[in-house]
Motif scaffolding. Structure first.
Motif, PDB file in Angstrom:
ATOM      1  N   GLY A 168       0.814  -1.217   0.000  1.00  0.00           N
ATOM      2  CA  GLY A 168       0.000   0.000   0.000  1.00  0.00           C
ATOM      3  C   GLY A 168       0.843   1.261   0.000  1.00  0.00           C
ATOM      4  N   LEU A 169       1.917   1.266   0.798  1.00  0.00           N
ATOM      5  CA  LEU A 169       2.798   2.439   0.851  1.00  0.00           C
ATOM      6  C   LEU A 169       3.451   2.686  -0.499  1.00  0.00           C
ATOM      7  CD1 LEU A 169       4.635   1.957   4.280  1.00  0.00           C
ATOM      8  CD2 LEU A 169       2.711   3.456   3.766  1.00  0.00           C
ATOM      9  N   LEU A 170       3.958   1.624  -1.119  1.00  0.00           N
ATOM     10  CA  LEU A 170       4.630   1.757  -2.415  1.00  0.00           C
ATOM     11  C   LEU A 170       3.655   2.197  -3.498  1.00  0.00           C
ATOM     12  CD1 LEU A 170       6.854  -1.472  -2.231  1.00  0.00           C
ATOM     13  CD2 LEU A 170       7.622   0.906  -1.979  1.00  0.00           C
ATOM     14  N   GLY A 171       2.445   1.650  -3.445  1.00  0.00           N
ATOM     15  CA  GLY A 171       1.436   2.010  -4.440  1.00  0.00           C
ATOM     16  C   GLY A 171       1.023   3.463  -4.340  1.00  0.00           C
ATOM     17  N   ARG A 172       0.833   3.947  -3.105  1.00  0.00           N
ATOM     18  CA  ARG A 172       0.387   5.336  -2.911  1.00  0.00           C
ATOM     19  C   ARG A 172       1.442   6.344  -3.331  1.00  0.00           C
ATOM     20  NH1 ARG A 172      -1.440   3.598   2.149  1.00  0.00           N
ATOM     21  NH2 ARG A 172       0.003   4.971   3.274  1.00  0.00           N
ATOM     22  N   THR A 173       2.690   5.928  -3.333  1.00  0.00           N
ATOM     23  CA  THR A 173       3.766   6.846  -3.727  1.00  0.00           C
ATOM     24  C   THR A 173       4.183   6.639  -5.187  1.00  0.00           C
ATOM     25  OG1 THR A 173       5.364   5.275  -2.751  1.00  0.00           O
ATOM     26  CG2 THR A 173       4.683   7.135  -1.409  1.00  0.00           C
ATOM     27  N   GLY A 174       3.404   5.850  -5.919  1.00  0.00           N
ATOM     28  CA  GLY A 174       3.661   5.677  -7.349  1.00  0.00           C
ATOM     29  C   GLY A 174       4.807   4.752  -7.696  1.00  0.00           C
ATOM     30  N   MET A 175       5.310   4.002  -6.715  1.00  0.00           N
ATOM     31  CA  MET A 175       6.440   3.094  -6.960  1.00  0.00           C
ATOM     32  C   MET A 175       5.895   1.732  -7.396  1.00  0.00           C
ATOM     33  SD  MET A 175       8.632   4.297  -3.603  1.00  0.00           S
ATOM     34  CE  MET A 175      10.155   3.432  -4.017  1.00  0.00           C
ATOM     35  N   VAL A 176       5.291   1.720  -8.589  1.00  0.00           N
ATOM     36  CA  VAL A 176       4.549   0.551  -9.045  1.00  0.00           C
ATOM     37  C   VAL A 176       5.440  -0.670  -9.256  1.00  0.00           C
ATOM     38  CG1 VAL A 176       4.685   1.238 -11.486  1.00  0.00           C
ATOM     39  CG2 VAL A 176       2.846  -0.270 -10.705  1.00  0.00           C
ATOM     40  N   ASP A 177       6.644  -0.476  -9.779  1.00  0.00           N
ATOM     41  CA  ASP A 177       7.546  -1.612 -10.002  1.00  0.00           C
ATOM     42  C   ASP A 177       7.953  -2.259  -8.679  1.00  0.00           C
ATOM     43  OD1 ASP A 177       7.467  -1.296 -12.750  1.00  0.00           O
ATOM     44  OD2 ASP A 177       9.230   0.001 -12.804  1.00  0.00           O
ATOM     45  N   ASP A 178       8.259  -1.422  -7.693  1.00  0.00           N
ATOM     46  CA  ASP A 178       8.601  -1.939  -6.367  1.00  0.00           C
ATOM     47  C   ASP A 178       7.406  -2.640  -5.736  1.00  0.00           C
ATOM     48  OD1 ASP A 178      11.184  -0.978  -6.562  1.00  0.00           O
ATOM     49  OD2 ASP A 178      10.764   0.874  -5.487  1.00  0.00           O
ATOM     50  N   MET A 179       6.234  -2.078  -5.943  1.00  0.00           N
ATOM     51  CA  MET A 179       5.011  -2.664  -5.407  1.00  0.00           C
ATOM     52  C   MET A 179       4.779  -4.062  -5.975  1.00  0.00           C
ATOM     53  SD  MET A 179       1.078  -1.281  -5.801  1.00  0.00           S
ATOM     54  CE  MET A 179       1.032  -1.654  -7.570  1.00  0.00           C
ATOM     55  N   LEU A 180       4.924  -4.194  -7.295  1.00  0.00           N
ATOM     56  CA  LEU A 180       4.722  -5.492  -7.945  1.00  0.00           C
ATOM     57  C   LEU A 180       5.812  -6.485  -7.555  1.00  0.00           C
ATOM     58  CD1 LEU A 180       3.618  -4.249 -11.478  1.00  0.00           C
ATOM     59  CD2 LEU A 180       2.173  -5.244  -9.699  1.00  0.00           C
ATOM     60  N   GLN A 181       7.015  -5.974  -7.325  1.00  0.00           N
ATOM     61  CA  GLN A 181       8.109  -6.840  -6.890  1.00  0.00           C
ATOM     62  C   GLN A 181       7.820  -7.425  -5.507  1.00  0.00           C
ATOM     63  OE1 GLN A 181      12.037  -5.105  -7.223  1.00  0.00           O
ATOM     64  NE2 GLN A 181      12.890  -6.488  -5.694  1.00  0.00           N
ATOM     65  N   GLU A 182       7.310  -6.600  -4.607  1.00  0.00           N
ATOM     66  CA  GLU A 182       6.976  -7.097  -3.270  1.00  0.00           C
ATOM     67  C   GLU A 182       5.786  -8.046  -3.322  1.00  0.00           C
ATOM     68  OE1 GLU A 182       8.894  -6.962  -0.950  1.00  0.00           O
ATOM     69  OE2 GLU A 182      10.205  -5.305  -1.532  1.00  0.00           O
ATOM     70  N   PHE A 183       4.858  -7.814  -4.243  1.00  0.00           N
ATOM     71  CA  PHE A 183       3.727  -8.721  -4.427  1.00  0.00           C
ATOM     72  C   PHE A 183       4.222 -10.093  -4.863  1.00  0.00           C
ATOM     73  CE2 PHE A 183       0.205 -10.325  -7.218  1.00  0.00           C
ATOM     74  CZ  PHE A 183      -0.686 -10.608  -6.195  1.00  0.00           C
ATOM     75  N   ALA A 184       5.199 -10.103  -5.779  1.00  0.00           N
ATOM     76  CA  ALA A 184       5.788 -11.362  -6.226  1.00  0.00           C
ATOM     77  C   ALA A 184       6.554 -12.037  -5.080  1.00  0.00           C
ATOM     78  CB  ALA A 184       6.719 -11.108  -7.411  1.00  0.00           C
ATOM     79  N   SER A 185       7.274 -11.242  -4.291  1.00  0.00           N
ATOM     80  CA  SER A 185       8.023 -11.786  -3.150  1.00  0.00           C
ATOM     81  C   SER A 185       7.081 -12.400  -2.117  1.00  0.00           C
ATOM     82  CB  SER A 185       8.841 -10.672  -2.475  1.00  0.00           C
ATOM     83  OG  SER A 185       9.794 -10.139  -3.363  1.00  0.00           O
ATOM     84  N   MET A 186       5.956 -11.783  -1.968  1.00  0.00           N
ATOM     85  CA  MET A 186       4.942 -12.270  -1.032  1.00  0.00           C
ATOM     86  C   MET A 186       4.490 -13.684  -1.410  1.00  0.00           C
ATOM     87  SD  MET A 186       1.243 -10.480  -0.535  1.00  0.00           S
ATOM     88  CE  MET A 186       0.044 -11.065   0.659  1.00  0.00           C
ATOM     89  N   LYS A 187       4.192 -13.870  -2.681  1.00  0.00           N
ATOM     90  CA  LYS A 187       3.742 -15.194  -3.142  1.00  0.00           C
ATOM     91  C   LYS A 187       4.878 -16.207  -3.087  1.00  0.00           C
ATOM     92  CE  LYS A 187       1.881 -13.522  -6.983  1.00  0.00           C
ATOM     93  NZ  LYS A 187       1.140 -13.485  -8.261  1.00  0.00           N
ATOM     94  N   LYS A 188       6.095 -15.744  -3.365  1.00  0.00           N
ATOM     95  CA  LYS A 188       7.267 -16.622  -3.292  1.00  0.00           C
ATOM     96  C   LYS A 188       7.499 -17.107  -1.864  1.00  0.00           C
ATOM     97  CE  LYS A 188      12.093 -16.858  -4.829  1.00  0.00           C
ATOM     98  NZ  LYS A 188      13.218 -16.092  -5.445  1.00  0.00           N
ATOM     99  N   ALA A 189       7.118 -16.273  -0.901  1.00  0.00           N
ATOM    100  CA  ALA A 189       7.262 -16.637   0.514  1.00  0.00           C
ATOM    101  C   ALA A 189       6.081 -17.473   1.005  1.00  0.00           C
ATOM    102  CB  ALA A 189       7.378 -15.370   1.359  1.00  0.00           C
ATOM    103  N   ASN A 190       5.228 -17.902   0.060  1.00  0.00           N
ATOM    104  CA  ASN A 190       4.061 -18.737   0.369  1.00  0.00           C
ATOM    105  C   ASN A 190       3.050 -18.050   1.284  1.00  0.00           C
ATOM    106  OD1 ASN A 190       4.932 -21.036  -1.158  1.00  0.00           O
ATOM    107  ND2 ASN A 190       6.349 -21.553   0.493  1.00  0.00           N
TER     108      ASN A 190
END
Length: 309
Positions: A168-190
């Motif tokens: 949410g923090l990354l998305g609100r500040t327009g850091m979309v690539d970082d946001m999607l990277q953390e989303f991918a990391s989240m799923k990778k961490a099961n």
């Protein structure tokens, strides 16, 4: 005057386990004096006697040291509050974040995070989650990210709330690539994304005009068996409307009503505005009539207030 106040506080603390209004008044007056050295002496005395104050008293002291920019003393107070309190209030975390406003000393923050993890092995993730949230709300995004990254280094595994907060923090500040990277990391961490996760993604993506990615995550949400709620539909309808897919936006409005998800006034206003831009004035007028008829039952501003968790 300050010495008299301090001596009175020390006397009460040492001889009574009941922190009454008198001691709170004295602590408030001591803080208002701006005498940080007196606050430091009070803390030294408490430590020497293994005495802890009430959480309200600590919050008064914490607010005062933040104002005086005495960050190290603020950290001492926060740790005392953490040890003594059964339940930390949100104001404590916000005051902690404010204490770091005027410093870029990341080493101090890293050291403090390590101390928190060591102190709170049973609830470390909860404490750090609230710290990340508070730093983000105080617009200290870089420091929030530092806490997030360092907790992983320290073996304090982020949970669903951690990822939802940082996404949410990354998305609100327009850091979309970082946001999607953390989303991918989240799923990778099961860690399975929930409706809050997808709503956060969709809301951020539609504001940034990434309508293609909105469709991708909408399908993924459906594949994972997650049921859209009002925030989901708001983001999707806004996305389709802004991209000119009015028919799809209207279909989503119909689908949400069929699922008994009450629309908001924002959805109607957004749709009407986008339909007018497409030149479909009759459709816009019809939707305006529907909105006015449904107005008493529509979700309004009070339902969208963000809550501290």
């Amino acid at each position: 005057m300050t010495d008299d106040l301090l001596n009175n506080i020390l006397c009460i603390v040492e001889n009574s386990a009941d922190f009454n209004r008198e001691i709170f008044n004295d602590i408030e007056r001591l803080c208002e004096s701006g005498n940080v050295s007196a606050i430091a002496k009070l803390l030294q005395f408490l430590h020497s006697k293994y005495i802890f104050l009430d959480s309200d008293a600590y919050n008064i002291l914490l607010a005062a040291t933040c104002k005086s920019s005495d960050i190290e003393l603020s950290l001492v107070i926060f740790k005392d509050l953490l040890v003594s309190s059964k339940g930390m209030r949100s104001i404590s975390y916000f005051n902690l974040a404010k204490a770091f406003l005027d410093t870029d000393d990341h080493s101090l923050l890293l050291k403090f995070v390590a101390e928190i993890v060591q102190m709170t092995s049973h609830c470390g993730v909860l404490v750090l989650n609230r710290m990340i949230f508070a730093f983000g709300e105080c617009r200290q995004i870089e420091k929030a990210k530092i806490i997030f990254e360092h907790m992983k280094v320290l073996g304090c595994k982020p949970d669903l709330f951690t990822y939802n907060t940082i996404i949410g923090l990354l998305g609100r500040t327009g850091m979309v690539d970082d946001m999607l990277q953390e989303f991918a990391s989240m799923k990778k961490a099961n860690i399975n994304p929930d409706t809050v996760t997808y709503n956060t993604l969709l809301n951020s993506l539609q504001k940034l005009g990434r309508f293609d990615l909105c469709l991708v995550h909408m399908r993924e949400m459906d594949e994972n068996g997650l049921i859209p709620d009002l925030r989901t539909y708001t983001a999707l309808i806004e996305s389709f409307g802004r991209s000119g897919n009015i028919e799809d936006a209207l279909s989503l409005l119909c689908a949400m009503k069929n699922r008994h998800v009450q629309p908001s006034i924002y959805i109607y206003r957004s749709l009407i505005d986008n339909i007018k831009k497409m030149g479909k004035l009759e459709t816009a007028a019809s939707l305006l009539d529907e909105m006015n008829y449904s107005l008493p039952n529509l979700i309004g501003p009070k339902h969208f207030k963000r809550k501290y968790r």
